[in-house]
Scaffold this active site. Structure first.
Site, PDB file in Angstrom:
ATOM      1  N   LYS A 183       0.975  -1.478   0.097  1.00 48.53           N
ATOM      2  CA  LYS A 183       0.186  -0.007  -0.486  1.00 48.53           C
ATOM      3  C   LYS A 183       0.800   1.426  -0.330  1.00 48.53           C
ATOM      4  CE  LYS A 183      -3.354  -1.621   2.479  1.00 48.53           C
ATOM      5  NZ  LYS A 183      -4.531  -1.771   1.638  1.00 48.53           N
TER       6      LYS A 183
ATOM      7  N   ARG B 251     -10.779 -11.010   1.893  1.00 52.10           N
ATOM      8  CA  ARG B 251     -11.412 -12.370   1.321  1.00 52.10           C
ATOM      9  C   ARG B 251     -10.727 -13.452   1.689  1.00 52.10           C
ATOM     10  NH1 ARG B 251     -11.569  -9.078  -3.845  1.00 52.10           N
ATOM     11  NH2 ARG B 251     -11.138  -7.146  -2.842  1.00 52.10           N
TER      12      ARG B 251
HETATM   13  N1  BES Z   1      -8.228  -4.051   4.652  1.00 53.55           N
HETATM   14  C1  BES Z   1      -8.410  -3.355   3.510  1.00 53.55           C
HETATM   15  C2  BES Z   1      -9.591  -3.049   3.069  1.00 53.55           C
HETATM   16  C3  BES Z   1     -10.038  -1.079   3.685  1.00 53.55           C
HETATM   17  C4  BES Z   1      -9.240  -0.657   2.829  1.00 53.55           C
HETATM   18  C5  BES Z   1     -10.405  -1.173   4.326  1.00 53.55           C
HETATM   19  C6  BES Z   1      -8.966   1.189   2.994  1.00 53.55           C
HETATM   20  C7  BES Z   1     -10.145   0.017   5.260  1.00 53.55           C
HETATM   21  C8  BES Z   1      -9.816   1.216   4.704  1.00 53.55           C
HETATM   22  C9  BES Z   1      -8.107  -4.811   1.896  1.00 53.55           C
HETATM   23  O1  BES Z   1      -7.162  -5.612   2.930  1.00 53.55           O
HETATM   24  C10 BES Z   1      -7.728  -4.035   0.893  1.00 53.55           C
HETATM   25  O2  BES Z   1      -6.797  -3.689   1.077  1.00 53.55           O
HETATM   26  N2  BES Z   1      -8.781  -3.998   0.084  1.00 53.55           N
HETATM   27  C11 BES Z   1      -8.115  -4.063  -1.480  1.00 53.55           C
HETATM   28  C12 BES Z   1      -8.989  -4.479  -1.844  1.00 53.55           C
HETATM   29  C13 BES Z   1      -8.209  -4.720  -3.824  1.00 53.55           C
HETATM   30  C14 BES Z   1      -6.888  -5.191  -4.145  1.00 53.55           C
HETATM   31  C15 BES Z   1      -9.027  -4.826  -5.177  1.00 53.55           C
HETATM   32  C16 BES Z   1      -8.797  -2.220  -1.844  1.00 53.55           C
HETATM   33  O3  BES Z   1      -9.902  -2.392  -1.176  1.00 53.55           O
HETATM   34  O4  BES Z   1      -8.690  -1.278  -2.199  1.00 53.55           O
HETATM   35 MN    MN Z   2      -5.200  -5.344   2.196  1.00 51.05          MN
END
Ligand code: BES
Ligand code: MN
Ligand code: ZN
Length: 507
Positions: A286, A360
């Protein structure tokens, strides 16, 4: 904080602060507010007459009681609660939150809140939700701040001592009020446990830490418990969960708690909570800005554990099983890479397109585990699953999706009662195509479009026919302040949503 009930005249109580709700736009004061105004020689009426207090939610005006042989409250805080016919349970929760913060900001550690009988909400419901709002508002995460011990002078820190005693003054019926109080206390203390776990940083709240806390709750309330470590996860074939954990030195855990409060042999209700104790994104790392918030990626787990504590405290007459898949999503030479293919516990193969779609993966194995081992009546999972959910619904509603319209409707109603609303998104089959892979049974991401829906579809692949609903809490679990009983950080949502749902199921 301790919450107690008072059924007598509140003006006779010795307290540093008596809080009196006042409706908007009503000419004549009634009940305790009128009596307090008389005690003050009509000072509040004159302030209202001068236009200094309209009665909107959040309006407030403070008066000091006359020093006299009469005794009684030292201060009178009149608080606006809006229009009489618009006040609902959430309004009373917020009133209690404002009352407690009104004490806290004046460094008072106890107060009385009057709940007038004219409250349109059922009088005993007002007791439950006022206890919730008060207990939630009094709580703060302070365990890792030095210099906040009890002897420390307030002047050295902008934060004040925490309120530790709230008296709810009510004319509602005694037995019902006492029952409502015990429900409100259990719900709010469960939510505060969730907040404690959420706010603990990733170097404290590791998967093994969550397991220890869960075992402590299990011991206290007599739950059956199982904690699976790395070896047991391998034996169970939970390679999707292990793939997420692969880049971390912290061992993963699968935490299982069973509450046997219902009929023997009655299939349980299952709660599943995402327990990623830190989500760096893994190799699909990230951006750095705001990454510290990913310590909150175990908020689903926190809510499930908080709910279990309350279920135990209230001895709900239900069978409930809670499952928390927990891991840290980091990157190293052993980390899972984009393009890797793993076989989940269910036997399905997953092409990992993006290691940041890890929630997931851990949920897939937890869902197949709980369904196969427990044959639950219903499964509800909650997870900070997608950033897309925050884009779709913002901070004011979780998303709810699933394969059972009845369960979804129940969760929506429970969320409305709890002041923790959820709102549906469609799980139409057309969206499933976005997960098709050419080299495995499915991909772990479905592209940018409808990210919350494709994530839920991924989970659905591991649920099958069991009635199931999923709450995406990415926008609601934590944040800056929303309600008067929140503070910046973990909100503890959706602990009370789950509890309202279970409580209604218990009948
Ligand atoms: N934990 C994150 C989702 C999240 C993002 C929660 C911002 C709270 C605030 C999750 O694991 C994630 O990173 N999801 C990705 C999925 C994508 C790679 C398809 C996302 O939402 O960007
Ligand atoms: Mn994630
Ligand atoms: Zn995540």
């Amino acid at each position: 904080m301790r919450v107690t009930l008072n059924f007598d005249e509140p003006l006779g109580l010795e307290t540093p602060l008596l809080v009196l709700p006042v409706f908007k736009g009503e000419h004549a004061l009634t009940g305790a507010a009128a009596a307090a105004d008389r005690r003050l020689g009509g000072a509040f009426s004159r302030a209202r007459g001068a236009g200094d207090f309209r009665g909107d939610p959040g309006d407030s005006l403070l008066f000091y009681g006359a020093e006299s042989a009469q005794g009684g409250p030292g201060r009178f805080l009149f608080v606006g609660v809006g229009e009489r016919d618009e006040l609902d349970a959430e309004g009373v929760r917020q009133l209690a939150g404002r009352a407690v913060r009104g004490a806290e900001s004046r460094s008072l550690t106890s107060l009385v809140l009057h709940l007038p009988s004219e409250l349109p909400a059922r009088p005993v419901l007002a007791v439950q939700v006022a206890a919730e709002g008060g207990i939630l508002a009094a709580w703060d995460y302070r365990e890792l701040r030095s210099g906040l011990g009890e002897e420390d002078p307030v002047s050295e820190d902008p934060r004040h001592p925490l309120v530790d005693a709230l008296v709810l003054s009510t004319s509602a019926e005694r037995k019902g009020s006492e029952r409502a109080l015990s429900i409100g206390v259990a719900f709010a203390e469960g939510e505060n446990l969730a907040r404690l776990l959420q706010n603990r940083p990733g170097n404290v709240a590791t998967p093994s830490h969550l397991a220890e806390v869960a075992l402590g709750v299990a011991r206290e309330y007599g739950f059956t418990s199982h904690v699976l470590g790395k070896k047991e996860l391998e034996d169970e074939g939970m390679r999707a969960l292990l793939a997420v954990s692969a880049g971390s030195e912290e061992e993963p855990r699968l935490i299982v708690l069973e509450h046997h409060g219902g009929e023997k042999g009655d299939p349980p209700l299952a709660l599943v909570g995402k327990g990623i104790t830190f989500d760096s994104g893994g190799i699909s790392i990230k951006p750095g800005l705001g990454m510290e918030e990913m310590k909150f990626d175990m908020s689903g787990a926190a809510a499930v554990l908080g709910a279990m504590q309350a279920i135990g405290a209230l001895r709900l007459p239900l069978n409930v099983v809670a499952v928390v898949p927990s891991a840290e999503n980091l990157l190293s030479g052993r980390a899972t890479k984009p393009g890797d293919i793993v076989r989940a516990r269910s036997g399905k193969t997953i092409e990992i397109i993006n290691t940041d779609a890890e929630g997931r993966l851990v949920l897939a194995d937890a869902l197949s585990y709980v369904i196969e081992h427990y044959a639950p009546k219903v499964v509800v999972d909650c997870a900070t699953l997608t950033g897309a959910c925050l884009i779709a619904l913002g901070n004011h509603a979780s998303a709810v999706l699933g394969n059972d319209e009845g369960v979804i409707a129940e969760l929506r109603e429970a969320g409305a009662r709890a002041g923790e609303r959820c709102w549906p998104l469609p799980l139409w089959k057309e969206y499933r195509k976005q997960l098709e892979s050419t080299v495995a049974d499915l991909k772990n991401v479905g592209g940018r479009a409808a990210g919350t829906i494709t994530a839920a579809w991924f989970l659905a692949e591991f649920v099958g026919e069991t009635p199931w609903a999923h709450l995406d809490i990415a926008g609601t679990a934590y944040g800056d302040v929303h309600a008067p009983y929140h503070r910046k950080g973990g909100f503890g949502r959706p602990t009370r949503l789950l509890l309202e749902w279970l409580h209604a199921r218990a009948g």
